[in-house]
Design a protein around this motif. Sequence first.
Motif, PDB file in Angstrom:
ATOM      1  N   LYS A 242      76.081  63.937 101.015  1.00  0.00           N
ATOM      2  CA  LYS A 242      77.450  63.720 101.402  1.00  0.00           C
ATOM      3  C   LYS A 242      78.473  64.508 100.968  1.00  0.00           C
ATOM      4  O   LYS A 242      79.416  65.122 101.604  1.00  0.00           O
ATOM      5  N   ARG A 243      78.690  64.940  99.590  1.00  0.00           N
ATOM      6  CA  ARG A 243      79.283  65.496  98.885  1.00  0.00           C
ATOM      7  C   ARG A 243      79.575  67.012  99.020  1.00  0.00           C
ATOM      8  O   ARG A 243      80.487  67.656  99.253  1.00  0.00           O
ATOM      9  N   SER A 244      78.387  67.720  98.864  1.00  0.00           N
ATOM     10  CA  SER A 244      78.106  68.972  98.966  1.00  0.00           C
ATOM     11  C   SER A 244      77.282  69.671 100.036  1.00  0.00           C
ATOM     12  O   SER A 244      77.183  70.880 100.293  1.00  0.00           O
ATOM     13  N   ARG A 245      76.739  68.783 100.891  1.00  0.00           N
ATOM     14  CA  ARG A 245      75.727  69.358 101.777  1.00  0.00           C
ATOM     15  C   ARG A 245      74.486  70.016 101.110  1.00  0.00           C
ATOM     16  O   ARG A 245      74.209  70.994 101.887  1.00  0.00           O
ATOM     17  N   PHE A 246      74.066  69.544 100.133  1.00  0.00           N
ATOM     18  CA  PHE A 246      72.994  70.317  99.386  1.00  0.00           C
ATOM     19  C   PHE A 246      71.781  69.431  99.556  1.00  0.00           C
ATOM     20  O   PHE A 246      71.490  68.458  99.082  1.00  0.00           O
ATOM     21  N   TYR A 247      70.794  70.184 100.356  1.00  0.00           N
ATOM     22  CA  TYR A 247      69.494  69.544 100.978  1.00  0.00           C
ATOM     23  C   TYR A 247      68.764  70.459 101.408  1.00  0.00           C
ATOM     24  O   TYR A 247      68.997  71.770 101.843  1.00  0.00           O
ATOM     25  N   PHE A 248      67.331  70.209 101.929  1.00  0.00           N
ATOM     26  CA  PHE A 248      66.422  71.082 102.453  1.00  0.00           C
ATOM     27  C   PHE A 248      66.298  70.589 103.704  1.00  0.00           C
ATOM     28  O   PHE A 248      66.142  69.382 104.136  1.00  0.00           O
ATOM     29  N   LEU A 606      63.166  78.527  98.585  1.00  0.00           N
ATOM     30  CA  LEU A 606      61.902  78.365  99.006  1.00  0.00           C
ATOM     31  C   LEU A 606      60.892  79.355  99.663  1.00  0.00           C
ATOM     32  O   LEU A 606      59.782  79.516  98.952  1.00  0.00           O
ATOM     33  N   GLY A 607      61.546  79.955 100.309  1.00  0.00           N
ATOM     34  CA  GLY A 607      61.001  81.187 101.060  1.00  0.00           C
ATOM     35  C   GLY A 607      60.350  82.228  99.912  1.00  0.00           C
ATOM     36  O   GLY A 607      59.332  82.779  99.969  1.00  0.00           O
TER      37      GLY A 607
END
Length: 684
Positions: A242-248, A606-607
């Motif tokens: 929610k806060r920083s759109r930090f996800y995979f 990840l790549g």
Amino acid sequence: MDATIGESAPSVERAFEGQPYPGYWGQVTLRSMLVAVVLGAMFSLMTIRIYMQVGIVGAFNMPMNILSFVTVKSLVSLMRRCGINVSPFTRQENIFLQTSAITCVNVALSSGLATYTIAMTSAVAKALSPNPDERDILYDLTMGKYGVFLLITGLVGITSMLPLVKIMIVDYRLLFPTGSVVAHLIISFHTPQGAYVAKLQSYALRKAFIGSFMWSLFQWFYTGGSSCGFQVFPTFGLELYKRSRFYFDFSASLVGLAMIIPHVVNFGLLFGGILSGAIIFPFLETKRGQWYTTESPSTLNGINGYKIFIGLTMVVTEGIFNFITLTTAMLIDFYKKRQEKDTGVTKYILKHPSLNYDDRKRLEVFFGTRIPVLGGAVAYIVCAIICSVITSWIFHEIQFHHLALLHIVLPFVTFSNTYGTGLTDWSVAPTYSKFALFIVAAWIAKPGAVVASLAASGVTLISLNISSQAVQDFKTCYMTLTSPRAVVTGHIYGAVIGSIINPLLLLLFEANAKKTAPIGTKKSEYPCPSAGIYRAIGLLGMGGVKELPKHCLTFCFITILITLSLEILRLVSQRKDWKVQFYIPCMTAFALPFLVGPTFTVDVALGSILLILWTKVNRQSAELLSSAVAAGLVSGDGIWYLPSSLLGLFNVEPPICMRFLSSGKQVQVADAFLNNLGTQGMTR
């Protein structure tokens, strides 16, 4: 010393000595023209889609070479099995095919669909200012006009380098690393051992393609609504999401893209995402009411001003530093060659009287079928005049005399950029285009200047990108005994199909984008982070600095110092061969999360991690097949975009919406709602 000279080196051309040399129409064939359309369209779609999402894209030259060889070779084999007598697939025809397809993709990269063209729209304009001047927004760019603009500017780029080809390749013997590597790759493909390697790469590409396509299809079933599916999976928790759109977001195309982009770029994106989303932006949020008062996230006098201009400062500072470095290297190398008085093929042969068989054959074909310098110069003048007239007609905000002056300067810039590309394999065309953008905006300095400067930036970017790639292709042509006239035909044909395909791609992306989140906005599937940079430079040229929030320029000044320090450290470490050079982040990559958020940074990291592990386990396999696997991952996800768009046009919606909630009260409310919904359905 030319890398192709040396009596001790084994002869390449002896292996092809018994084969008849194909004429012009043996190199420019209908089958290659048809395959070029398919490959050009496919790679243009993938390139633009990634560019719109991430703001950075890798080079697909190697995957395209593999696909072009395997496709035509398989087509020829199939036709022969059907009893159809067809001519063999030669390396010269292969060069024409890949030249056409790569030129088409270069037009896509330079078309502005992720940069200056989108920067002209109202969506990007309103993202930087709540009430932008209507004269600085373009509403009437029809697809026909857009296609004509791409074609004529592409022809300017093609013709601008024609007088330079002999100087670059024969007189100064520049290496053009990508062109040389492609030449060796295609030569190897057309030998028995190389054909076997191409089959291995093709098999790996097909497996990765199928896996990526099926994974995209599987994900589609769970996207039946807004913010649904694996693409919003809160990998590191809901708070970070929610806060920083930090996800995979489980994007196979981004993981594949990372395999053909240097690790330093991918990890630079990740660290930039962490620094911006976890440290700087939360700090700036605490200063609302002290340093800025606006609540709007889209104005330059709010927190958006910090985000845009900190990122812009990194990009521009690194671009200027690289421009100075590259220009200095070019001038030093040019001066040394002039001191040697090494300026012509006659002296070239006199200095090397024992030229081997390969080099004599290459010079013979190259000079026997090249386009005269005068012809190239006349073609450039004609195309430049036509381009000036047509561009000023399409973009009314820029005048003919602005474009005429730009086209007078372009040949000198083309020489500088192409010479640098020949030395370092690095084109700084985006930097030149930003210079043109700023200068034209400052020159006009009245309403309409932003659109005018963006149009001038587009002319510069297309011309320089295509010209530098074109001379790379001529290096490949020289080393494979391909007719220069066939290569020029490939360039023109690629520009034509690119000018048709790219307007259609724009329509496709616009049709697929949500009306509530149009292309170029942060909530869009295609945020186009570079578009904000281009428009911000135009606003800056018009004197928009006064609108920035408090201490924004101080942050920019600190950013300049940090960027210059890292770039100098990188340069020194490369000269001294220090290991630290491999760990210094790319500042342009570092800047992108500041502009669009860190959404994609985990995917690319990840790549890189997967490729590093693959290399540790089996280096030879990784080096041989990684490009093919990367192409398959990107292609599978990219091709799925077409059927998913068609399903959307026919109102076929995914059957499931998968969303994620915090535990506790939110789950109880959702359960109560769903239970009540089920009870109502039973009552009815």
